[in-house]
Design a protein around this motif. Structure first.
Motif, PDB file in Angstrom:
ATOM      1  N   MET A   1       0.828  -1.206   0.000  1.00 57.95           N
ATOM      2  CA  MET A   1       0.000   0.000   0.000  1.00 57.95           C
ATOM      3  C   MET A   1       0.867   1.264   0.000  1.00 57.95           C
ATOM      4  O   MET A   1       0.551   2.240  -0.660  1.00 57.95           O
ATOM      5  CB  MET A   1      -0.914   0.014   1.240  1.00 57.95           C
ATOM      6  N   ARG A   2       1.947   1.211   0.755  1.00 54.78           N
ATOM      7  CA  ARG A   2       2.861   2.345   0.825  1.00 54.78           C
ATOM      8  C   ARG A   2       3.301   2.774  -0.572  1.00 54.78           C
ATOM      9  O   ARG A   2       3.291   3.953  -0.892  1.00 54.78           O
ATOM     10  CB  ARG A   2       4.067   1.911   1.655  1.00 54.78           C
ATOM     11  N   GLY A   3       3.622   1.776  -1.396  1.00 56.31           N
ATOM     12  CA  GLY A   3       4.086   2.075  -2.741  1.00 56.31           C
ATOM     13  C   GLY A   3       3.000   2.722  -3.582  1.00 56.31           C
ATOM     14  O   GLY A   3       3.230   3.735  -4.244  1.00 56.31           O
TER      15      GLY A   3
ATOM     16  N   SER B   1       0.268   4.347  -2.628  1.00 55.37           N
ATOM     17  CA  SER B   1      -0.077   5.709  -2.198  1.00 55.37           C
ATOM     18  C   SER B   1       1.051   6.675  -2.550  1.00 55.37           C
ATOM     19  O   SER B   1       0.786   7.844  -2.870  1.00 55.37           O
ATOM     20  CB  SER B   1      -0.401   5.741  -0.704  1.00 55.37           C
TER      21      SER B   1
ATOM     22  N   ASP C   1       3.108  -1.597  -8.163  1.00 56.80           N
ATOM     23  CA  ASP C   1       2.569  -0.459  -7.418  1.00 56.80           C
ATOM     24  C   ASP C   1       2.523   0.786  -8.295  1.00 56.80           C
ATOM     25  O   ASP C   1       1.593   1.590  -8.192  1.00 56.80           O
ATOM     26  CB  ASP C   1       3.417  -0.183  -6.173  1.00 56.80           C
TER      27      ASP C   1
END
Lengths: 227, 295
Positions: free
Chosen positions: A1-3, A5, A81
């Protein structure tokens, strides 16, 4: 998710090319056309200024893909991502732009085509139907143009210059060939009839599978791309 | 023995007409500073790109934290790979880059990044595209240091940086490494400058590993043996000689022994003088000869 976003955030830092620039150019084109419409003060003008936003979606998708992918890959962001983030962002901005276009089209109807001078946002055929249909047509059209840009960008990232050129040349030749064949066998008449018998919504619904195929191909190209 | 963070086995990268990396195997252990040395085009960058899954290997196995890095967030977010040719989009400013880096790297230290920006005198609001070459390198260095990634790779990070800024970089690197130990891989050809930092050296030439050794151990077991021609010649019989040069009747031979004590003691017994070899000299001799030294 970090990637994912992070990728969306990076796109958001490019509001200028994604958002301000196309709308500024469209506003300019709108004003110029309105001025002409008022000056000649004759029949209502039908303009193609609306096309700007679609062309921009195509070009921006293409260039940001090519520019951002080497950057994000260098910054420890997965290819997947990058793809999902970019796709999400494109979808969001398509929805946003389409909503804005529907509102503007209604304003145009409400003002009586800006005092009967010009049709800019509310075009016959394209804007037939309810606001929901107009919205859906717009979203799909925008996604189609963006995916075409992203697809060519992804192909370039995967196969680089010469093969991209060959691919585009091949596509052009195939399309020209098909249209020659259509001319030879006089298929254009029926083709136009078919188009005319379908609404803009019908046609754009046909684009959904193309959008999906383009998205899938982009993903496959990006997954094998290097920097 | 400390934990292995990167393990590479029989790794090769073959392009159409040439082999960039040729059957390379090595391990990188946690919390050490490595020097990945070699001439231009030796294959250093390609190896690092394969470890970070930016390039695909033709053959061989890569394990980073025990897993393959390809499309593996668990692995690649632990690696910060700063390279000289990092591309930036046209419209991002230095501030944007720092913001993006703080998004991406889990251990990002914003305070430290701010301090570094002041140290390197970077203009926050300027577009990265408009930075000078040295400033562009400074951006990479700041991202690399402040990311505090468990594996940080600097690949020729200081193109265009002046000597002062390079010294600043080395000082910051050592200081931050001491307070936040992590694995650092420095790939460079400014060997003399970094030799005091490096704990372990991997030397690559033409896609092959020439040397994979602890720096101290390497320093210990190599030296220049100087003396009369006949004495030196009989001494170097059966030893690994990297380089010889003669001046009149005097000969100086760079010898690599098996253990630290061996060469020096035996040379002293033979009445020969020994002088330490700088890392740079050693690397130059090794890569010029192209002979494969012992691991």
């Amino acid at each position: 998710m970090r990637g994912i976003s992070s990728v969306i955030n990076i796109h958001l830092r490019h509001k200028l090319t994604w958002f301000y620039l196309p709308w500024m150019i469209m506003a300019f084109s709108f004003l110029v056309n309105l001025l002409i419409g008022v000056l000649i003060n004759g029949e209502t003008l039908y303009t193609g200024g609306l096309g700007t936003i679609y062309i921009f979606m195509f070009v921006t998708s293409l260039t940001t893909a090519i520019q951002l992918f080497p950057f994000t890959t260098g910054f420890s962001i997965r290819r997947t991502d990058f793809f999902i983030g970019t796709l999400t962002f494109i979808t969001l901005i398509s929805i946003f732009n389409s909503a804005l276009l529907v509102v503007l089209s209604h304003i145009e109807v409400w003002t009586g085509a800006w005092g009967d001078h010009m049709r800019f946002f509310n075009l016959p055929y394209l804007n037939d139907g309810s606001w929901l249909i107009q919205f859906v047509v717009n979203v799909i059209l925008m996604l189609w143009f963006s995916m075409l840009g992203l697809g060519i960008g992804a192909f370039f990232l995967r196969f680089r210059g010469i093969r991209t050129f060959i691919m585009l040349a091949a596509v052009t030749i195939i399309i020209s060939g098909l249209s020659l064949i259509a001319m030879r066998y006089e298929w254009w008449g029926p083709i136009f009839k078919w188009f005319a018998s379908h609404s803009a919504l019908d046609l754009t619904l046909w684009m959904i599978p193309i959008v999906l195929i383009l998205a899938l191909c982009s993903r496959q190209c990006l997954r094998r791309s290097t920097v | 023995m400390s934990q292995t963070v990167i393990e590479v086995n029989n790794l090769s990268k073959v392009y159409k007409d040439f082999t960039a990396v040729d059957n390379v195997s090595f391990r990188i252990e946690a919390n050490k500073i490595y020097g990945l040395l070699g001439r231009n085009g030796a294959g250093k960058t390609t190896i690092m790109q394969m470890i970070t899954a930016q390039q695909f290997s033709t053959k061989g196995e890569i394990r980073v934290f025990g897993e393959h890095p390809y499309e593996n967030n668990k692995v690649i977010q632990q690696i910060c790979f700063i390279r000289e040719s990092q591309k930036y989009p046209d419209l991002v400013t230095v501030r944007d880059v720092m913001g993006i880096a703080s998004d991406v790297y889990p251990n990002w230290d914003a305070e430290y990044a701010k301090a570094l920006i002041e140290i390197f005198r970077l203009p926050m609001k300027r577009l990265v595209k408009r930075l000078s070459r040295g400033m562009l390198s400074a951006v990479g260095i700041i991202v690399g240091l402040a990311s505090r990634a468990p594996i940080t790779v600097f690949d020729e990070p200081y193109l265009g940086l002046d000597a002062v800024a390079r010294e600043l970089f080395y000082d910051q690197l050592i200081e931050d490494y001491t307070s936040h130990p992590r694995t650092i891989i420095l790939s460079t050809h400014l060997i003399d400058e970094v030799s005091r930092l490096l704990e372990h050296i991997i030397l690559i030439d033409e896609g092959k590993i020439l040397l994979d050794s602890d720096t101290d151990e390497l320093r210990g077991r190599t030296c220049n043996v100087i003396g009369h021609q006949s004495a030196v010649e009989s001494f170097i019989q059966g030893r690994k000689v990297i380089h010889t040069e003669s001046l009149g009747s005097m000969v100086s031979a760079t010898v690599m022994g098996k253990t630290e004590a061996e060469v020096k003691q035996e040379a002293a017994q033979a009445g020969l003088e020994t002088v330490p070899v700088s890392l740079q000299q050693l690397i130059v001799h090794l890569t010029r000869n192209g002979k494969v030294a012992s691991r």
